[in-house]
Structures are given as C-alpha cells and as structure tokens.
Design an enzyme around this catalytic site. Structure first.
Site, PDB file in Angstrom:
ATOM      1  N   GLN A 104      95.523  48.140  15.175  1.00 56.53           N
ATOM      2  CA  GLN A 104      95.274  49.218  16.142  1.00 56.53           C
ATOM      3  C   GLN A 104      94.646  48.677  17.426  1.00 56.53           C
ATOM      4  O   GLN A 104      94.872  49.219  18.511  1.00 56.53           O
ATOM      5  CB  GLN A 104      94.352  50.282  15.534  1.00 56.53           C
ATOM      6  CG  GLN A 104      95.000  51.155  14.474  1.00 56.53           C
ATOM      7  CD  GLN A 104      94.783  50.611  13.080  1.00 56.53           C
ATOM      8  OE1 GLN A 104      94.619  49.411  12.890  1.00 56.53           O
ATOM      9  NE2 GLN A 104      94.777  51.474  12.089  1.00 56.53           N
ATOM     10  N   ARG A 162      95.244  61.795   3.906  1.00 54.59           N
ATOM     11  CA  ARG A 162      94.294  60.689   4.119  1.00 54.59           C
ATOM     12  C   ARG A 162      92.898  61.220   3.797  1.00 54.59           C
ATOM     13  O   ARG A 162      92.492  62.243   4.349  1.00 54.59           O
ATOM     14  CB  ARG A 162      94.337  60.181   5.579  1.00 54.59           C
ATOM     15  CG  ARG A 162      95.655  59.509   5.946  1.00 54.59           C
ATOM     16  CD  ARG A 162      95.548  58.771   7.268  1.00 54.59           C
ATOM     17  NE  ARG A 162      94.932  57.467   7.115  1.00 54.59           N
ATOM     18  CZ  ARG A 162      94.556  56.701   8.151  1.00 54.59           C
ATOM     19  NH1 ARG A 162      94.716  57.136   9.391  1.00 54.59           N
ATOM     20  NH2 ARG A 162      94.004  55.516   7.941  1.00 54.59           N
ATOM     21  N   LYS A 215      86.954  52.129  10.748  1.00 54.89           N
ATOM     22  CA  LYS A 215      87.986  51.145  10.407  1.00 54.89           C
ATOM     23  C   LYS A 215      87.404  49.903   9.747  1.00 54.89           C
ATOM     24  O   LYS A 215      86.358  49.402  10.161  1.00 54.89           O
ATOM     25  CB  LYS A 215      88.739  50.775  11.693  1.00 54.89           C
ATOM     26  CG  LYS A 215      89.873  49.798  11.557  1.00 54.89           C
ATOM     27  CD  LYS A 215      90.866  50.154  10.473  1.00 54.89           C
ATOM     28  CE  LYS A 215      91.459  51.529  10.604  1.00 54.89           C
ATOM     29  NZ  LYS A 215      92.151  51.986   9.371  1.00 54.89           N
ATOM     30  N   ARG A 233      97.156  59.094  14.241  1.00 49.48           N
ATOM     31  CA  ARG A 233      95.994  58.510  13.567  1.00 49.48           C
ATOM     32  C   ARG A 233      94.785  58.629  14.485  1.00 49.48           C
ATOM     33  O   ARG A 233      94.905  59.052  15.634  1.00 49.48           O
ATOM     34  CB  ARG A 233      96.236  57.081  13.080  1.00 49.48           C
ATOM     35  CG  ARG A 233      97.105  56.193  13.907  1.00 49.48           C
ATOM     36  CD  ARG A 233      96.509  55.608  15.167  1.00 49.48           C
ATOM     37  NE  ARG A 233      95.145  55.149  15.045  1.00 49.48           N
ATOM     38  CZ  ARG A 233      94.277  55.157  16.029  1.00 49.48           C
ATOM     39  NH1 ARG A 233      94.633  55.615  17.236  1.00 49.48           N
ATOM     40  NH2 ARG A 233      93.059  54.731  15.881  1.00 49.48           N
ATOM     41  N   GLY A 234      93.616  58.241  13.926  1.00 47.51           N
ATOM     42  CA  GLY A 234      92.371  58.466  14.653  1.00 47.51           C
ATOM     43  C   GLY A 234      91.848  59.822  14.215  1.00 47.51           C
ATOM     44  O   GLY A 234      92.592  60.815  14.246  1.00 47.51           O
ATOM     45  N   ALA A 235      90.571  59.856  13.807  1.00 50.06           N
ATOM     46  CA  ALA A 235      90.034  61.053  13.155  1.00 50.06           C
ATOM     47  C   ALA A 235      90.260  62.352  13.941  1.00 50.06           C
ATOM     48  O   ALA A 235      90.823  63.318  13.408  1.00 50.06           O
ATOM     49  CB  ALA A 235      88.548  60.824  12.850  1.00 50.06           C
ATOM     50  N   ASP A 295      84.947  57.834  11.427  1.00 53.33           N
ATOM     51  CA  ASP A 295      85.832  58.756  10.699  1.00 53.33           C
ATOM     52  C   ASP A 295      85.065  59.793   9.899  1.00 53.33           C
ATOM     53  O   ASP A 295      85.588  60.866   9.597  1.00 53.33           O
ATOM     54  CB  ASP A 295      86.765  57.970   9.778  1.00 53.33           C
ATOM     55  CG  ASP A 295      87.855  57.299  10.609  1.00 53.33           C
ATOM     56  OD1 ASP A 295      87.605  56.213  11.147  1.00 53.33           O
ATOM     57  OD2 ASP A 295      88.932  57.918  10.753  1.00 53.33           O
TER      58      ASP A 295
HETATM   59  O1  MRU Z   1      93.402  54.226  10.320  1.00 55.40           O
HETATM   60  P1  MRU Z   1      93.121  54.824  11.670  1.00 55.40           P
HETATM   61  O2  MRU Z   1      93.868  54.151  12.762  1.00 55.40           O
HETATM   62  O3  MRU Z   1      93.327  56.327  11.654  1.00 55.40           O
HETATM   63  O4  MRU Z   1      91.586  54.552  11.897  1.00 55.40           O
HETATM   64  C1  MRU Z   1      90.996  55.025  13.064  1.00 55.40           C
HETATM   65  C2  MRU Z   1      89.582  54.642  13.229  1.00 55.40           C
HETATM   66  O5  MRU Z   1      88.979  54.036  12.377  1.00 55.40           O
HETATM   67  C3  MRU Z   1      88.904  55.138  14.464  1.00 55.40           C
HETATM   68  O6  MRU Z   1      87.928  54.250  14.879  1.00 55.40           O
HETATM   69  C4  MRU Z   1      88.257  56.493  14.145  1.00 55.40           C
HETATM   70  O7  MRU Z   1      89.202  57.388  13.633  1.00 55.40           O
HETATM   71  C5  MRU Z   1      87.598  57.087  15.308  1.00 55.40           C
HETATM   72  S1  MRU Z   1      88.796  57.603  16.473  1.00 55.40           S
HETATM   73  C6  MRU Z   1      88.121  58.431  17.743  1.00 55.40           C
END
Ligand code: MRU
Length: 364
Positions: A212, A102, A264, A49-51, A253
C-alpha cells in the site's frame, strides 16, 4: 488521474462505484459494486480499503440492499409491522454479512450499525413505509460519507499543528485520500502542508506484503506534489538513525479504550523504533475508529490473509519454495505506551489514553 478525481468511493446516479485499488498505480479504473455480494468481495480483495473508506462503502452497501429488497418484494408503500420486521431482519443479515468481509477495522461494523440503527428507529414510527426507510438510509449513508469528508479536514489541521515546515516524516501503509472520503487521516496534514508550502520530506514504507505504501501512498503523494521517497520496510531504522525522520504519522483501524491501536502490519515495529530514537509517533484516529467497547489491543481480532500474498501475488514466479509454511497477519497492535499523541478530528489527545479517549468520545 488528477488529485481531485481520486475518490475511492463514489456514489453517483444511485450507483456505487469503487476505484479499484488492486490495480493502482498501473490503472485507475472505477468498477460498480451493484450488490452487497460484489461489495463484500471488493472489500475482501482490497479493491476498496482503508478503515474509513470501507465504512463509507459499507454504508452505501446497506442502502443498496434495502433499496433492492424493497423493490423485489414490491413493498415500497407497505407500513405493516410484520413487513417492516422482515425488512429489518434482512438488514440485520446484510450487516452480519458485510461485517464478515474484514474483521479488524471497526469503521465497517460501526457504519453498518449506524445504518441498521437508523432503519430500526424509523421502523418504530407507526405508519412509516418501507420506501421511506429506504430514503432515510440513502441519507444516512450520505451523512456517513460527509462526516468522514469533514473529519479529514479537521484531522489535517490538528495534525499540522504538531508538525513544522521542512520536517522529515515517515509513514506506513496508506492513510490518505485513497483510504477515506476526503483528504485522508495521517496523510491529511501532508497534503495540507503541501498547499501551505511546508516542504515536508516524506519517507513512505513500501508496506509488504500488499505494498500500500509503494502502490498507493507514493502515487497519491506524488500527485499532490509532496516530496516522497519510497523505502523498503526494513530500511526505516536506518532512515531514523540517520536523523532523516522528525515524526512518524500513521493511521489506525481500531483503537481500543486503553489507547492500543491496530494498524497495518509493521506499524508497531515503527513505534518501538521511534521511541528508541526519540522521534514522536502520532496515530491519526477519527472518532469512528475509536472502539471503547474493546478494552485493550489484546481483544482486537487481527485479520489473517492468504500466505500466497507474501511470495506470489506480485511476482511473475513464486518467491518461496513450494509448500512453504506462511503466517500473514494483516495488522498489528501498537501498544499505547509508544503513541506520543492521538490525532482525532475533535483535537489532539495525549496519555493517559484510558481517560482522554473517553473524554473525547463524550463519556466519563
Ligand atoms: O489493509 P488495508 O490497506 O485496508 O489497511 C489500511 C491501514 O492499515 C490504514 O493505515 C488504516 O486503515 C487507516 S486509513 C485512514
């Protein structure tokens, strides 16, 4: 696990391994994603996870699909236009499938588009074989990973230029090593600051419902020795009011052309609070997360997840009455008017974002 071993997306011996983030912090285990179906599920369930990390994993996923298709059809040496065409069609389908895991983080569809484009371009050359396209796709996936790795260092330096030693910093979700191929985005200057003796005092929101902040950010920052204090999401106003927060740093994201940024769920509330308390709000946005084709946050598709994540997932028994209605959006959009500055790997930009984002992306 030592900090240098935290590699959420690892490509080794032609295999894709993911550090299963659903198990952190209790267990740190890598699992192989051997097919795009397994990768789709890993992205959906947030094992990766994380963009930026999702984008990097999806790049390798496209390569794995290409490699396995060419092997199964036994067409490695084929250069016939009709064969290349069905190969490209298979990759188009793989892209659509992975993109469907996603919807909000643009890095996913951006990375799969880069991979598809590379294959299409190569396929236009007379005589190119399917095997050569597969090799090129492995290099392209590797480049996506490397670009993100490098961009994290630039984000760290650019972010640190906005911060001073000893500052109190509030962050939300996890925009760190676990969310990228490198140092992170919003957490990158905190790791770098730690190396340089900045002595930041970081407040990490737990980030309900999937935690998270608690499970990942607190774990990661403690590993790098950063002074981190875990708070519940509903405590952020109090820590701001008490004067414990000098800056808010968050990831992103998808940033629309006007500077509205999806991140998030809960991020926008922090931005509004920060404005009220006169605290700068910095959004860390590698250029792979900027989507100039989306005019504003209103057009960003927000993922909705199972309501059971709110009342059941982390509890041994349900924390709400059976049959309760739920609403579980995974992201919200922070209006550009609340964002003090956007930190990219190419530099720090400021309002008006409809102008500065185009400039940084090299468009007029
Ligand atoms: O649902 P997630 O855990 O994938 O959400 C992640 C976030 O919202 C992060 O802040 C975003 O992806 C930036 S990560 C460098």
């Amino acid at each position: 696990m030592a900090i240098e071993d935290i590699i959420p997306v690892r490509f080794q011996d032609d295999k894709l391994f993911l550090l299963d983030q659903t198990e952190l912090p209790a267990h740190d285990e890598f699992h192989e994603a051997g097919s795009i179906e397994e990768l789709w599920y890993a992205i959906k369930m947030l094992a990766v996870r994380g963009a930026p990390a999702i984008g990097v994993a999806a790049g390798y996923g496209m390569y794995i699909k290409a490699r396995d298709y060419v092997k199964k059809e036994n067409i490695s040496d084929e250069a016939e236009p009709a064969v290349i065409k069905s190969f490209i069609t298979t990759l188009e389908e793989a892209k659509a499938y992975l993109d469907s895991s996603r919807p909000t983080a643009v890095n996913l569809s951006w990375a799969t588009a880069e991979m598809l484009e590379a294959a299409k371009k190569a396929g236009e050359n007379t005589g190119v074989t399917c095997g050569q396209i597969v090799d090129l796709l492995r290099e392209t996936a590797e480049n996506i990973r490397k670009t993100d790795y490098d961009s994290c260092f630039a984000l760290a330096e650019n972010g640190l230029s906005l911060l001073k030693p000893g500052m109190g910093i509030l962050t939300h979700c996890n925009a760190g090593i676990l969310a990228t191929a490198g140092y992170g985005t919003a957490l990158a200057p905190l790791h770098l600051g730690q190396e340089r003796g900045y002595g930041f005092k970081v407040y990490a929101d737990e980030t309900r419902p999937l935690l998270q902040g608690a499970r990942l950010t607190a774990w990661e920052l403690m590993k790098s020795g950063v002074d981190v204090t875990l708070i519940c999401d509903n405590m952020s106003s109090l820590v701001m009011k008490k004067g414990l927060v000098d800056a808010v740093v968050v990831g992103c994201d998808r940033m629309a052309a006007n500077g509205d940024g999806a991140n998030k769920i809960g991020t926008s509330a922090l931005a509004v609070l920060a404005k009220e308390y006169g605290i700068p709000f910095y959004m860390f946005v590698p250029t792979s997360t900027i989507d100039l084709n989306t005019p504003s946050g209103d057009e960003i598709v927000i993922e909705e997840r199972e309501g059971s994540e709110i009342y059941k997932k982390w509890y041994s028994r349900p924390m709400a009455p059976a049959g309760v209605k739920t609403f579980n959006p995974a992201f919200d959009v922070t209006d550009h008017k609340y964002i003090t500055a956007v930190v990219t790997e190419k530099g720090v930009i400021r309002p008006p974002y409809d102008v500065s984002l185009r400039e940084i992306m090299g468009e007029k």
